[in-house]
Design an enzyme around this catalytic site. Structure first.
Site, mmCIF file in Angstrom:
data_model
loop_
_atom_site.group_PDB
_atom_site.id
_atom_site.type_symbol
_atom_site.label_atom_id
_atom_site.label_comp_id
_atom_site.label_asym_id
_atom_site.label_seq_id
_atom_site.Cartn_x
_atom_site.Cartn_y
_atom_site.Cartn_z
ATOM 1 C CE1 TYR A 434 -107.669 -58.517 -57.646
ATOM 2 C CE2 TYR A 434 -106.253 -58.388 -55.736
ATOM 3 C CZ TYR A 434 -106.947 -59.137 -56.658
ATOM 4 O OH TYR A 434 -106.907 -60.503 -56.586
ATOM 5 C CD GLU A 435 -103.807 -55.684 -60.836
ATOM 6 O OE1 GLU A 435 -103.415 -54.749 -61.542
ATOM 7 O OE2 GLU A 435 -103.084 -56.244 -59.999
ATOM 8 N N GLY A 436 -107.614 -51.844 -61.258
ATOM 9 C CA GLY A 436 -108.554 -50.926 -61.901
ATOM 10 C C GLY A 436 -109.966 -51.281 -61.501
#
Length: 591
Positions: A434-436
């Site tokens: 997550y978050e890229g």
């Protein structure tokens, strides 16, 4: 059940001996004397170990439940959330005029580590709120700040970020959520968002969603995206929660880990929202939140590994298994403890040297953010932009690997849920995604960050490493650290040169090596941190300050990292220089 103790001594060493906060010219750092920072960290550590850590297994076992449209959090979470709020921990670095304590972001980072190590899933409720607070603080109107931020600082209201949709993850240009302008200046938000951490829960009286959506006239792709404030409950004139907005939870995702955090499908059915920042400039506003979140996720990578390492080290000292090949160390017992075996030592040293190096890198990153925000240092801002994908990508990859290695120390018992080691591995795994996702972080690093501002920031990084090495010329004690760092830095520069020479004519040649470059740079960064820590430890020893045992342990751990981990840079360079051909050799249908 696993235990956790905040590594206050190591944090204090970084703050006072390595970063030397009290002599820094960053506004507010002069107040961070050793007695003050120790008191803050000791108190945070007590809350983490006594209140949050015991709930970690509870959250993993019970998870969150959706009942009649409301998400119920695990047993004990509500009371723990109140304890965190009452202690003022949610407001540590927030603006005093909004109810915060105004401490530097660095102190928020240090405290945040203890909470993540103790209970990652729980800490996400306030962690995401902090990111939403930052986005509104930077991009909101005065009215929006007054309406939402005091309640978000106290976490009476929490916040979320809504990006991903079922048909698009990283490619936000494919977004379908719509924002229709209304006569009163608001927007009607319609669409579905998925993977929304802390999307709903029963610990706050309102939840402030920041939602990306497309308003008319914005064009195609990400250029047409705007950011909107969409509260769960509309806010009355007096600031109290009013009527329920047209936003609801479709379901809670069943996940591999972080069960104590509610990961929701959010449905927006003509919900009322207000524009945050400029129209069609939503990505700019969201990245205020995303960049902070990525540093926070990089912290999660090593913070979970820290908790796993503590338990693995304790188990290795207690568990009797086999005999030391050089002679029995526990002759009166049936076997020697695991800690005597070289491979167990290797395993633990890899964990310890990574965690302490990553903590130093993350604290340095936080200090750069303070320099950028508190004194307008553009160079610090550019440097932390370069480091962000490394902190996020490298540290979460390694953090997961170290959590697995900690589990390995337990042997078969590590695979049994009763020991709690599998939770560390399962929780750490999401940080790579997550978050890229980390592949995207590597592409961002090589495709954008290296060339940013004409390559100014990566060149400044190389000069920083060079200067660090040169500063220790003639000091034989520093040679075991400086020589590997020099070699690794040259390998990183050679990789950058390969990208420059080949990337323009064959972009795949650069992109195929991006993941290796992210790890190569990660090792160089930790090598730089270990060189700084070793020098600080030697200086303290020379001056007769500090705990001698702690300082000598720090030096031995640093020498291990440089001797055993920095050589990996050579293999990463070899892989990069093999180019794109081995990677792209097969036709798509051959897979």
């Amino acid at each position: 059940m696993p235990s956790y103790t905040a590594p206050v001594a190591d944090m204090q060493f970084l703050l006072q001996e390595v970063l030397k906060v009290t002599t820094s010219d960053v506004p507010g750092y002069g107040d961070l004397d050793a007695s003050f920072t120790s008191a803050v960290l000791e108190e945070a550590g007590k809350l983490a170990s006594e209140v949050l850590a015991p709930l970690n297994a509870v959250g993993d076992r019970e998870g969150c439940v959706l009942e009649n449209g409301v998400v119920r959090t695990p047993t004990g979470f509500k009371q723990a959330f109140e304890a965190v709020k009452q202690g003022g921990w949610t407001a540590l670095d927030a603006a005093p005029e909004l109810g915060g304590q105004g401490l530097p972001y660095l102190m928020h980072t240090a405290v945040n580590e203890t909470f993540v190590s103790a209970n990652m899933a729980f800490n996400m409720y306030q962690g995401l709120t902090h990111g939403a607070y930052s986005a509104i603080l930077v991009h909101g109107t005065d009215e929006q700040k007054a309406k939402y931020l005091p309640k978000m600082v106290s976490c009476d209201w929490t916040g979320t970020m809504n990006l991903t949709e079922p048909h698009c993850g990283t490619d936000l240009g494919m977004m379908r959520t719509k924002a229709e302008p209304q006569a009163d200046g608001s927007y009607r938000i319609t669409g579905q968002k998925i993977f929304i951490s802390a999307g709903d829960h029963d610990m706050a009286e309102n939840i402030i969603h920041l939602v990306l959506a497309k308003a008319p006239g914005g064009g195609e792709g990400t250029k047409g995206i705007s950011l909107f404030i969409v509260p769960k409950f509309l806010v009355n004139e007096d600031g109290s929660p009013g009527a329920r907005n047209a936003v609801s939870v479709g379901k809670i995702e069943e996940k591999m880990g972080i069960h104590g955090n509610a990961t929701c499908v959010m449905n927006y059915d003509g919900a009322t929202g207000w524009l945050l920042g400029e129209l069609h400039k939503g990505m700019r506003a969201m990245f205020t939140m995303m960049n902070e979140a990525r540093l926070g996720v990089g912290l999660q990578g090593y913070a979970v590994a820290e908790a796993a390492y503590q338990n693995a080290a304790a188990y290795a000292k207690e568990r009797l298994q086999g005999r030391d090949v050089t002679g029995a160390k526990n002759p009166d017992g049936p076997a020697d403890p695991l800690i005597v075996h070289p491979d167990i030592r290797r395993n633990l040293m890899e964990q310890k040297s990574f965690v302490e190096g990553a903590r130093a890198l993350t604290f340095w990153g936080a200090a750069l953010i303070d320099a950028a925000h508190r004194k307008g240092d553009a160079d610090a801002d550019g440097l932390v932009g370069l480091l962000t994908p490394v902190i996020k990508g490298f540290q979460t990859d390694m953090g997961f690997a170290m959590a697995v290695q900690a589990q390995q120390v337990f042997g078969g018992h590590g695979y049994i849920e009763e020991q709690g080691m599998s939770q560390f591995a399962r929780d750490a795994r999401i940080a790579m995604i997550y978050e890229g996702a980390n592949g995207v972080q590597a592409l961002d690093l090589v495709g954008r960050k290296l060339a940013a501002d004409g390559g100014k920031h990566v060149m400044a990084f190389f000069e920083m490493v060079k200067a660090e090495c040169k500063a220790h010329d003639g000091d034989e004690r520093m040679k075991p650290l400086v020589e590997p760092l020099k070699a690794a830095s040259k390998q990183m520069q050679a990789a950058g040169m390969f990208f420059m020479q080949n990337g323009m004519k064959n972009p795949n040649a650069a992109l195929a090596g991006s993941y290796d470059f992210m790890h190569l740079m990660g090792h160089v960064c930790l090598g730089l941190m270990w060189t700084r820590m070793a020098k600080a430890a030697l200086t303290a020893l020379d001056e007769g300050r500090g705990d001698r045992g702690f300082l000598e342990t720090k030096l031995a751990t640093g020498r291990f990292y440089m001797a055993r981990q920095l050589p990996l840079c050579a293999s990463h360079l070899a892989r990069i220089e093999s180019g794109a051909d081995p990677v792209m050799a097969l036709a798509a249908e051959a897979f």
